[in-house]
Design a protein around this motif. Structure first.
Motif, PDB file in Angstrom:
ATOM      1  N   THR A  45      19.665  19.121 -50.556  1.00  0.00           N
ATOM      2  CA  THR A  45      20.172  18.140 -49.516  1.00  0.00           C
ATOM      3  C   THR A  45      21.495  18.882 -49.009  1.00  0.00           C
ATOM      4  O   THR A  45      22.120  19.572 -49.597  1.00  0.00           O
ATOM      5  CB  THR A  45      20.375  17.028 -50.051  1.00  0.00           C
ATOM      6  OG1 THR A  45      21.239  17.028 -51.464  1.00  0.00           O
ATOM      7  CG2 THR A  45      19.197  16.326 -50.628  1.00  0.00           C
ATOM      8  N   PHE A  46      21.627  18.635 -47.598  1.00  0.00           N
ATOM      9  CA  PHE A  46      22.752  18.862 -46.771  1.00  0.00           C
ATOM     10  C   PHE A  46      23.905  18.065 -46.959  1.00  0.00           C
ATOM     11  O   PHE A  46      23.398  16.828 -46.554  1.00  0.00           O
ATOM     12  CB  PHE A  46      22.590  19.537 -45.637  1.00  0.00           C
ATOM     13  CG  PHE A  46      21.985  20.748 -45.632  1.00  0.00           C
ATOM     14  CD1 PHE A  46      22.392  22.115 -44.972  1.00  0.00           C
ATOM     15  CD2 PHE A  46      20.610  21.083 -46.363  1.00  0.00           C
ATOM     16  CE1 PHE A  46      21.645  23.331 -45.188  1.00  0.00           C
ATOM     17  CE2 PHE A  46      20.150  22.513 -46.516  1.00  0.00           C
ATOM     18  CZ  PHE A  46      20.796  23.437 -45.634  1.00  0.00           C
ATOM     19  N   VAL A  47      25.064  18.095 -46.582  1.00  0.00           N
ATOM     20  CA  VAL A  47      26.134  17.266 -46.367  1.00  0.00           C
ATOM     21  C   VAL A  47      25.777  16.310 -44.906  1.00  0.00           C
ATOM     22  O   VAL A  47      25.882  15.156 -44.974  1.00  0.00           O
ATOM     23  CB  VAL A  47      27.491  17.969 -46.104  1.00  0.00           C
ATOM     24  CG1 VAL A  47      28.435  16.853 -45.886  1.00  0.00           C
ATOM     25  CG2 VAL A  47      27.950  18.477 -47.309  1.00  0.00           C
ATOM     26  N   ASN A  48      25.504  17.125 -44.019  1.00  0.00           N
ATOM     27  CA  ASN A  48      24.795  16.424 -42.826  1.00  0.00           C
ATOM     28  C   ASN A  48      23.305  16.256 -42.873  1.00  0.00           C
ATOM     29  O   ASN A  48      22.559  17.190 -42.944  1.00  0.00           O
ATOM     30  CB  ASN A  48      25.153  17.519 -41.430  1.00  0.00           C
ATOM     31  CG  ASN A  48      24.708  16.869 -40.323  1.00  0.00           C
ATOM     32  OD1 ASN A  48      23.907  16.052 -40.116  1.00  0.00           O
ATOM     33  ND2 ASN A  48      25.262  17.312 -39.227  1.00  0.00           N
ATOM     34  N   ASP A  49      22.835  15.120 -43.059  1.00  0.00           N
ATOM     35  CA  ASP A  49      21.552  14.694 -43.520  1.00  0.00           C
ATOM     36  C   ASP A  49      20.764  14.433 -42.113  1.00  0.00           C
ATOM     37  O   ASP A  49      19.694  13.781 -42.270  1.00  0.00           O
ATOM     38  CB  ASP A  49      21.632  13.681 -44.386  1.00  0.00           C
ATOM     39  CG  ASP A  49      22.085  12.248 -43.918  1.00  0.00           C
ATOM     40  OD1 ASP A  49      22.889  12.409 -42.658  1.00  0.00           O
ATOM     41  OD2 ASP A  49      22.337  11.066 -44.676  1.00  0.00           O
ATOM     42  N   GLN A  50      21.495  14.399 -41.002  1.00  0.00           N
ATOM     43  CA  GLN A  50      20.721  14.085 -39.806  1.00  0.00           C
ATOM     44  C   GLN A  50      19.972  15.460 -38.875  1.00  0.00           C
ATOM     45  O   GLN A  50      18.925  15.070 -38.395  1.00  0.00           O
ATOM     46  CB  GLN A  50      21.557  13.418 -38.680  1.00  0.00           C
ATOM     47  CG  GLN A  50      22.188  12.323 -39.269  1.00  0.00           C
ATOM     48  CD  GLN A  50      21.084  11.161 -39.463  1.00  0.00           C
ATOM     49  OE1 GLN A  50      20.288  10.881 -38.781  1.00  0.00           O
ATOM     50  NE2 GLN A  50      21.158  10.453 -40.625  1.00  0.00           N
ATOM     51  N   VAL A  51      20.779  16.486 -39.260  1.00  0.00           N
ATOM     52  CA  VAL A  51      20.139  17.798 -38.566  1.00  0.00           C
ATOM     53  C   VAL A  51      19.423  18.841 -39.273  1.00  0.00           C
ATOM     54  O   VAL A  51      19.568  18.855 -40.692  1.00  0.00           O
ATOM     55  CB  VAL A  51      21.463  18.602 -37.812  1.00  0.00           C
ATOM     56  CG1 VAL A  51      21.275  19.804 -37.357  1.00  0.00           C
ATOM     57  CG2 VAL A  51      22.298  17.450 -36.742  1.00  0.00           C
TER      58      VAL A  51
END
Length: 446
Positions: free
Chosen positions: A430-436
């Motif tokens: 998972t990424f810190v920015n979960d939208q892009v």
């Protein structure tokens, strides 16, 4: 006004049908691509599926995709990217029989030869190596191109070797068959962003919003997963944790080299009892003795001992085993020092590692007399790895890597036993920015 919205709806629907038709047509031709009969493994990169995922994500996050990055140079973004190749809906790479295992081959159609030659020269610095019978060899190091006016064969290898003969065969599509025929038939229909198959093992990777999803199926001949897996309860604040609840089938013995010590795998497995786990909880302080030498008034060299404190990870490894016999074996092999109760620094020089545990468990830890939570939890997975990438990035500075790790948040991998001696690994990053979209974030960061 109602008529206007109806018109807009019809236009949007027509465009969707049009683009769906284009993608379907491109995929039809991509599935007719041929690969060598001597291919031992195939990697499929679904270009159009990646495009569709990015386009959908862009609709919901236009600000992120359209905003300019002041840290990026304008010329690096607007540079000429005319590569001269005809890129199909799916691109295939493959390994070949009697070639290095890490050598990947592929074949592309050239749309504009001049653009292709300019691209590989200006963007990568590749030089023409030789020309013969209207066929050109170009490249540098472990990347070699072999091309004529219509097609190019390429190899990317970790091992330097003369690939001229095999590249010529690939360029001419010699002894090829369509991807839907033979042992790679299943990969043809895959819609995953990246898919790998060697007929016995398969891996898929998908780049979604704020995460990378990985799934892998492996033929299993060496691991014997527990029928009813369990694991020890871990600290919820752990930086990393892992467990394995499985035995190992008897295999040809193998030597394990640890600095100045050599261990026999069979001997280690004889004392191992089907379970081990690892945990990194926080940071602790260790005190080291630093010995220096000084000259006294009589010009005699005398030792001077000073104590130095340093921060080290609080690591713990628990192994279910016949502890006494295992310790005896490790002592005979000069891996441990029974007097100090530690792993010898000639084997592991980074930190002090202390011995602990009880009759049925050997514990190795950087904190002396560290106590583990012995509460057991049932699971449907025999293996698990969990890493808090945010905490790792905050606690460790790795030149060249820390900058890119800042994108990542957490990694979770689970291993389960399937039928017919198969193991399945399911993983998520998972990424810190979960939208892009994760792939866009990675490419943009580089």
């Amino acid at each position: 006004m109602k008529k206007f919205f109806k018109t807009i709806a019809v236009i949007i629907l027509s465009l969707l049908i049009f683009f769906a038709g284009i993608f379907k047509y491109r995929q039809y031709h991509a599935n007719r691509i041929a690969v060598p009969k001597a291919a031992t493994a195939v990697i499929k990169v679904s270009i159009d599926e990646i495009y569709k995922s990015l386009a959908l994500n862009m609709l919901f996050n236009p600000d992120y995709y359209l905003k300019s990055d002041p840290d990026k140079k304008a010329d690096s973004i607007s540079g000429d990217f005319r590569h001269g190749l005809k890129i199909p809906a799916s691109v295939y790479f493959y390994t070949m029989k009697n070639q290095p295992e890490m050598a990947l081959f592929s074949r592309f159609e050239i749309k504009q030869l001049r653009n292709f030659e300019t691209f590989i020269h200006n963007k990568f610095g590749f030089k023409i190596l030789k020309k013969q019978n209207e066929i050109t060899f170009a490249g540098s190091g472990n990347v070699i191109f072999c091309y004529d006016a219509n097609h190019v064969a390429v190899v990317v290898s970790g091992e330097a070797r003369n690939f001229d003969a095999v590249l010529l065969d690939i360029l001419k599509a010699k002894n090829f068959q369509q991807i839907g025929v033979g042992k790679f038939k299943s990969i043809k229909e895959s819609t995953h962003h990246i898919a790998y198959s060697d007929a016995k093992n398969g891996v898929t990777i998908d780049f979604n919003s704020g995460e990378i999803n990985i799934s892998a199926d492996f033929a299993n001949h060496s691991i014997i997963p527990a029928v009813k897996p369990f694991h020890r309860k871990f600290n919820q604040e752990s930086t990393a944790s892992a467990w394995l609840n499985a035995d190992f089938a008897k295999l040809p013995n193998k030597k394990i080299q640890l600095k100045s010590s050599t261990l026999d795998r069979d001997s280690l497995l004889k004392y191992y009892k089907g379970y081990l786990d690892f945990e990194w909880t926080n940071t602790i302080t260790q005190t080291d003795s630093i010995v220096t030498y000084e000259y006294n008034d009589d010009f005699e060299k005398t030792p001077k001992v000073t104590l130095q404190k340093r921060s080290v990870p609080n690591l713990m490894l628990n192994i279910k085993a016949d502890r006494n016999l295992l310790i005896k074996y490790l002592n005979e092999k000069q891996v441990i020092n029974l007097d100090s109760g530690t792993i010898r620094n000639t084997v592991f020089p980074l930190y002090k590692v202390f011995l602990g545990g009880h009759q049925n468990q050997l514990q190795l830890t950087t904190q002396k007399k560290n106590k583990a939570d012995n509460m057991l939890i049932s699971s449907n997975a025999f293996f698990s790895l969990n890493v808090d990438l945010l905490k790792i990035n905050q606690s460790m500075h790795i030149p060249g890597l820390t900058q890119h790790l800042k994108l990542l948040k957490y990694m979770d991998i689970k291993g389960r036993s399937m039928h017919d001696r198969q193991i399945r690994l399911d993983g998520k990053i998972t990424f810190v920015n979960d939208q892009v979209n994760a792939l866009y974030q990675i490419v943009k960061d580089f």
